[in-house]
Write a protein that holds these residues in place. Structure first.
Motif, PDB file in Angstrom:
ATOM      1  N   ARG A  90       8.182  -0.035   2.491  1.00 45.88           N
ATOM      2  CA  ARG A  90       6.628   0.401   2.416  1.00 45.88           C
ATOM      3  C   ARG A  90       5.817  -0.420   1.638  1.00 45.88           C
ATOM      4  O   ARG A  90       4.555  -0.583   1.878  1.00 45.88           O
ATOM      5  CB  ARG A  90       6.911   1.787   1.723  1.00 45.88           C
TER       6      ARG A  90
ATOM      7  N   GLN B 261       2.714  -2.330   2.914  1.00 41.82           N
ATOM      8  CA  GLN B 261       1.312  -2.119   2.339  1.00 41.82           C
ATOM      9  C   GLN B 261       0.618  -3.232   1.804  1.00 41.82           C
ATOM     10  O   GLN B 261      -0.566  -3.444   2.035  1.00 41.82           O
ATOM     11  CB  GLN B 261       1.466  -0.885   1.145  1.00 41.82           C
TER      12      GLN B 261
ATOM     13  N   ALA C  91      -0.691  -5.360   4.487  1.00 40.71           N
ATOM     14  CA  ALA C  91      -1.854  -4.800   5.157  1.00 40.71           C
ATOM     15  C   ALA C  91      -2.967  -5.213   4.257  1.00 40.71           C
ATOM     16  O   ALA C  91      -4.393  -5.050   4.856  1.00 40.71           O
ATOM     17  CB  ALA C  91      -1.654  -3.309   5.267  1.00 40.71           C
ATOM     18  N   ASN C  92      -2.950  -4.776   2.838  1.00 42.34           N
ATOM     19  CA  ASN C  92      -3.930  -5.224   1.998  1.00 42.34           C
ATOM     20  C   ASN C  92      -4.564  -6.561   2.228  1.00 42.34           C
ATOM     21  O   ASN C  92      -5.774  -6.854   2.162  1.00 42.34           O
ATOM     22  CB  ASN C  92      -3.617  -4.856   0.606  1.00 42.34           C
TER      23      ASN C  92
END
Length: 183
Positions: free
Chosen positions: A141, A145, A148-149
């Motif tokens: 995760r 994340q 993606a940021n």
């Protein structure tokens, strides 16, 4: 009834799972340790003989069918993470776009009037080779994340293909405006 939740999670060699009192699971492996606190509706049982983790519904509620499969897959990802780890790769395309690693931060030149500096969180490592950034870690995760940021800072645009894209991602290119005749 969850078909995903019914499947027991296999414990890989070199990975140990410990249960703590308030619904907490600790997974230890060669790459590190992860902790997960599951919901009240779920029950997690570790069978050391068969090397399996079984997730069952302890209390029936509206949320319990959704949590059943999710809890089982989170535990599976934790086991895979402490054994092998996870990685994602981003590719940066564009004239004048650059990325550099400075200690525990990324220095990005993305066509803005200022450089963008992003701190790398604990438990995540980044490596840059040419225009490809590889992000690795044991928590699936957190790796997803953070990737993606970074991608959200300058997502790939469809006209020239400039910006961050995942390695192997296919971006449909659009045709620009046509120069029309004066008639």
């Amino acid at each position: 009834m969850s078909r995903i939740g019914k499947k027991p999670v296999q414990i890989l060699d070199g990975v140990t799972i410990e249960m703590e009192k308030p619904r907490t699971v600790i997974v230890k492996g060669p790459k590190g340790t992860l902790t997960f606190r599951y919901e009240r509706e779920m029950s997690v049982e570790v069978n050391a003989e068969t090397k399996e983790v079984a997730v069952t519904v302890a209390r029936s509620s509206k949320r319990s069918p959704a949590l059943w499969g999710t809890t089982a897959r989170i535990l599976e990802n934790m086991i895979l993470g402490v054994k092998n780890g996870f990685q994602k790769q981003l590719e940066l395309n564009g004239v004048g776009y650059r990325m550099a690693l400075k200690g525990r931060s990324l220095d990005l030149a993305l066509g803005f009037s200022h450089p963008v500096v992003v701190a790398i969180p604990e438990g995540i490592d980044a490596k840059i080779e040419g225009n490809v950034m590889t992000i690795t870690g044991i928590d699936k995760r957190a790796v997803g994340q953070f990737t993606a940021n970074i991608r959200a800072l300058k997502p790939v645009e469809p006209y020239k293909g400039k910006g961050f894209r995942y390695v192997g991602e296919i971006v449909r290119r659009k045709e620009g405006k046509k120069a029309g005749s004066g008639s």
